[in-house]
Scaffold this motif. Structure first.
Motif, short mmCIF file in Angstrom:
data_model
loop_
_atom_site.label_atom_id
_atom_site.label_comp_id
_atom_site.label_asym_id
_atom_site.label_seq_id
_atom_site.Cartn_x
_atom_site.Cartn_y
_atom_site.Cartn_z
N SER A 85 0.83 -1.20 0.00
CA SER A 85 0.00 0.00 0.00
C SER A 85 0.86 1.26 0.00
O SER A 85 1.81 1.37 0.78
N PRO A 86 0.52 2.24 -0.83
CA PRO A 86 1.26 3.50 -0.82
C PRO A 86 0.83 4.42 0.33
O PRO A 86 1.47 5.42 0.58
N HIS A 87 -0.25 4.07 1.02
CA HIS A 87 -0.76 4.91 2.10
C HIS A 87 0.12 4.79 3.34
O HIS A 87 0.35 3.68 3.83
N LEU A 88 0.60 5.92 3.82
CA LEU A 88 1.50 5.92 4.96
C LEU A 88 0.71 5.83 6.27
O LEU A 88 -0.39 6.37 6.37
N PRO A 89 1.27 5.17 7.27
CA PRO A 89 0.60 5.11 8.56
C PRO A 89 0.59 6.49 9.21
O PRO A 89 1.49 7.31 8.98
N VAL A 90 -0.42 6.72 10.02
CA VAL A 90 -0.59 8.02 10.68
C VAL A 90 -0.61 7.80 12.18
O VAL A 90 -1.43 7.02 12.69
N LEU A 91 0.27 8.49 12.88
CA LEU A 91 0.30 8.45 14.33
C LEU A 91 -0.79 9.40 14.83
O LEU A 91 -0.69 10.62 14.67
N LYS A 92 -1.85 8.83 15.40
CA LYS A 92 -3.00 9.63 15.83
C LYS A 92 -2.90 9.93 17.32
O LYS A 92 -2.33 9.15 18.08
N PRO A 93 -3.50 11.04 17.74
CA PRO A 93 -3.53 11.32 19.18
C PRO A 93 -4.34 10.25 19.91
O PRO A 93 -5.25 9.65 19.34
N TYR A 94 -4.01 10.03 21.16
CA TYR A 94 -4.70 9.04 21.97
C TYR A 94 -6.15 9.45 22.16
O TYR A 94 -6.45 10.57 22.55
N ASP A 95 -7.05 8.54 21.90
CA ASP A 95 -8.49 8.75 22.11
C ASP A 95 -8.98 7.63 23.02
O ASP A 95 -9.10 6.49 22.59
N PRO A 96 -9.28 7.94 24.29
CA PRO A 96 -9.68 6.88 25.22
C PRO A 96 -11.00 6.21 24.84
O PRO A 96 -11.28 5.11 25.29
N GLU A 97 -11.80 6.83 23.98
CA GLU A 97 -13.06 6.25 23.56
C GLU A 97 -12.92 5.34 22.33
O GLU A 97 -13.82 4.57 22.02
N ALA A 98 -11.80 5.42 21.64
CA ALA A 98 -11.60 4.64 20.41
C ALA A 98 -11.40 3.17 20.74
O ALA A 98 -10.82 2.82 21.77
N THR A 99 -11.89 2.32 19.85
CA THR A 99 -11.72 0.88 20.04
C THR A 99 -10.51 0.35 19.26
O THR A 99 -10.17 -0.82 19.39
N SER A 100 -9.89 1.18 18.47
CA SER A 100 -8.67 0.81 17.75
C SER A 100 -7.88 2.08 17.47
O SER A 100 -8.29 3.17 17.86
N GLY A 101 -6.75 1.92 16.80
CA GLY A 101 -5.97 3.09 16.42
C GLY A 101 -4.82 3.42 17.36
O GLY A 101 -4.24 4.49 17.28
N ARG A 102 -4.48 2.49 18.25
CA ARG A 102 -3.39 2.75 19.19
C ARG A 102 -2.09 2.04 18.83
O ARG A 102 -1.10 2.16 19.54
N GLY A 103 -2.07 1.30 17.74
CA GLY A 103 -0.91 0.50 17.38
C GLY A 103 0.36 1.32 17.23
O GLY A 103 1.40 0.96 17.78
N LEU A 104 0.30 2.40 16.48
CA LEU A 104 1.50 3.21 16.30
C LEU A 104 1.89 3.94 17.57
O LEU A 104 3.08 4.23 17.79
N LEU A 105 0.92 4.25 18.43
CA LEU A 105 1.26 4.83 19.73
C LEU A 105 2.09 3.84 20.56
O LEU A 105 3.04 4.23 21.23
N LEU A 106 1.73 2.55 20.49
CA LEU A 106 2.52 1.52 21.17
C LEU A 106 3.91 1.42 20.56
O LEU A 106 4.91 1.32 21.28
#
Length: 131
Positions: A85-106
């Motif tokens: 995939s040419p789409h780059l990963p995005v480091l997102k701010p921590y959202d305590p309500e989100a059920t996913s999206g913490r992988g790059l934060l780890l």
């Protein structure tokens, strides 16, 4: 599995059922390299998160994602997960309500360094863990 060399590389179809196989293979090769348990578990967690991202965001019919682990005499572990995939990963701010999206934060928290490298077709996410 060749653990005599300083690297281990495998390709996987981008399906969630392959994530446990990625983890198991990494644990086996890191144990064969006599990597300390705490470093090994950190590397496996980072690898697992990057592989899960490849499965979730880079699923391209007929394409695999590639996993590479390397080490050196100082017990530096390098982790690479490449996909088409040419789409780059995005480091997102921590959202305590989100059920996913913490992988790059780890990855950011656990790796000594990490980056995204472009390749001819897609990208590779690379991380380093020091003993």
């Amino acid at each position: 599995m060749n653990t005599e060399s300083n690297s281990w590389r495998r390709s996987f179809m981008p399906v969630v059922e392959n994530i446990p196989e990625v983890r198991l293979g990494a644990r086996l090769v890191l144990a064969a390299w006599a990597v300390p348990a705490d470093v090994s578990e950190t590397a496996v967690l980072i690898l697992s998160e990057l592989a899960a991202n490849a499965v979730r965001h880079a699923r391209i019919p007929g394409r695999t994602f590639d996993v590479t682990l390397t080490h050196d005499d100082q017990k530096t572990i390098e982790i690479e997960v490449g996909d088409g995939s040419p789409h780059l990963p995005v480091l997102k701010p921590y959202d305590p309500e989100a059920t996913s999206g913490r992988g790059l934060l780890l990855v950011e928290a656990l790796a000594d360094t990490w980056e995204v490298r472009h390749r001819e077709f897609g990208k590779t996410v690379w991380a380093r863990v020091l003993a």
